[in-house]
Design a protein around this motif. Structure first.
Motif, PDB file in Angstrom:
ATOM      1  N   CYS A  14       0.845  -1.203   0.000  1.00 29.04           N
ATOM      2  CA  CYS A  14       0.000   0.000   0.000  1.00 29.04           C
ATOM      3  C   CYS A  14       0.876   1.249   0.000  1.00 29.04           C
ATOM      4  O   CYS A  14       1.703   1.448   0.896  1.00 29.04           O
ATOM      5  CB  CYS A  14      -0.915  -0.011   1.217  1.00 29.04           C
ATOM      6  N   CYS A  49       0.084   3.848   3.186  1.00 33.51           N
ATOM      7  CA  CYS A  49       0.564   3.587   4.554  1.00 33.51           C
ATOM      8  C   CYS A  49       1.917   2.884   4.546  1.00 33.51           C
ATOM      9  O   CYS A  49       2.432   2.510   5.604  1.00 33.51           O
ATOM     10  CB  CYS A  49      -0.455   2.763   5.322  1.00 33.51           C
ATOM     11  N   GLY A  56      -0.729  -0.625   7.108  1.00 38.07           N
ATOM     12  CA  GLY A  56      -2.160  -0.907   7.276  1.00 38.07           C
ATOM     13  C   GLY A  56      -2.957   0.378   7.402  1.00 38.07           C
ATOM     14  O   GLY A  56      -2.648   1.215   8.254  1.00 38.07           O
ATOM     15  N   CYS A  57      -3.963   0.543   6.517  1.00 35.14           N
ATOM     16  CA  CYS A  57      -4.823   1.722   6.592  1.00 35.14           C
ATOM     17  C   CYS A  57      -6.180   1.349   6.004  1.00 35.14           C
ATOM     18  O   CYS A  57      -6.400   0.210   5.599  1.00 35.14           O
ATOM     19  CB  CYS A  57      -4.186   2.908   5.846  1.00 35.14           C
ATOM     20  N   CYS A 109      -6.215  -0.061   2.317  1.00 33.16           N
ATOM     21  CA  CYS A 109      -5.761  -1.443   2.103  1.00 33.16           C
ATOM     22  C   CYS A 109      -6.438  -2.405   3.074  1.00 33.16           C
ATOM     23  O   CYS A 109      -5.986  -3.539   3.234  1.00 33.16           O
ATOM     24  CB  CYS A 109      -4.246  -1.525   2.237  1.00 33.16           C
TER      25      CYS A 109
END
Ligand SMILES: [Zn+2]
Length: 339
Positions: free
Chosen positions: A263, A266, A270-271, A274
């Protein structure tokens, strides 16, 4: 009385010659031709008091003079209008005024992405091909090895126009058209609009853009596919991007893969974009199914090839951190002018 009329005639001429403005002319008109107290009217009113033998000729002369003065006044007025027109200068160009700003036009972000991707693949000697948006079912499904009962043929996945025509739901149709008229080797990409009756939300639109690619030759292998798509992803997203290939299924490729990139928003942490996984899917790809080669008349024992497809909106959203696909189609300059 005739002498008086001659005097008035001369006086009126003099007055008009001296008149320096349209306002002066109006005053003269009132003085000579006014209904109340105008000099000519006073003469006409006095006619009944004249000796009978003078009445007719005085009336005639007064009317002629009235007409004459009227004409002179119109001439004088016309003269003012012409000189006013001649005298009015062109709008002056004031060099000290700031200029009129005309904003530069710019390419739509989706056009920029398409152009960027075309540029990357041109360097790899891929041709750019286009095809019709209104397609025959044959090109959209049959020739792509998509069986009759495949869910993508359902009404809720395709806009049917009747008579076996439809709005293409993928640009793979162009691959078939190119293979029909060209012999290998083939290297091509096909950018264009595709249509699906999706409910419009932040990530779906009923019209969006795809770029599909195809390479066919003797000895093309899955490692070529991996090399080309890795080169593409690094060129488009940057050298630090990570990729992973996941096994998948498409009717027209065997084996098939879905390709994720780390991604870019981020950096893999992790965001919401995604789904907290650190990975986003950007491409579908695979080795062309031999059935597709048989359909277009290629020797599937001799030739191999790979095909891939990507969504232009998705790539643009990931690159620039855009979270709503609708922004591309609302024509809002506050959004568009940022690109
Ligand atoms: Zn993320």
């Amino acid at each position: 009385m005739q002498e008086k009329i001659s005097e008035i005639q001369n006086q009126a001429k003099d007055d008009l010659v001296r008149a320096g403005s349209p306002e002066d002319v109006e005053k003269i008109k009132t003085r000579y031709l006014g209904r109340k107290g105008g000099i000519i009217n006073e003469i006409i009113k006095a006619i009944p008091g004249l000796p009978p033998e003078q009445r007719s000729s005085t009336g005639k002369s007064a009317n002629i003079l009235k007409k004459e003065i009227g004409e002179w006044i119109e001439e004088k007025k016309a003269g003012f209008n012409t000189s006013a027109a001649n005298a009015s200068p062109l709008p002056l160009f004031d060099v000290s005024q700031p200029g009129v700003h005309k904003p530069y036009g710019r390419r739509h972000p989706l056009t920029q992405t398409i152009d960027d991707i075309k540029g990357i693949f041109k360097k790899l000697c891929f041709d750019i091909e286009y095809g019709p948006e209104v397609e025959h079912e044959y090109y959209n499904f049959d020739a792509l090895n998509i069986p009759d009962d495949h869910p993508s043929r359902e009404d809720f996945d395709t806009f049917y126009l009747g008579n076996k025509r439809l709005l293409r739901s993928q640009t793979s149709t162009v691959q078939i058209r190119v293979m029909e008229k060209t012999k290998p080797p083939i290297r091509m990409i096909a950018p264009g609009k595709v249509f699906r009756p999706d409910t419009v939300d932040a990530r779906h639109a009923s019209m969006f853009h795809q770029i599909e690619g195809l390479m066919v030759d003797e000895g093309v292998s899955f490692s070529d596919l991996k090399y080309v798509l890795t080169l593409f992803a690094k060129s488009y997203f940057g050298q630090n991007i990570k990729m992973r290939f996941r096994p998948s299924f498409f009717p027209f490729t065997e084996p098939s893969a879905e390709i994720d990139i780390s991604c870019s928003l981020c950096k893999g942490k992790g965001c919401s974009v995604c789904s907290q996984s650190g990975w986003v899917e950007v491409l579908g790809a695979g080795m062309v199914d031999p059935n597709v080669f048989d359909t277009v008349g290629y020797d599937s024992g001799k030739y191999t090839g790979f095909a891939f497809g990507m969504g232009v909106e998705r790539l643009t959203m990931l690159k620039y951190g855009i979270d709503n696909i609708r922004l591309f189609f609302e024509n809002d300059l506050r959004f568009l002018s940022q690109f």
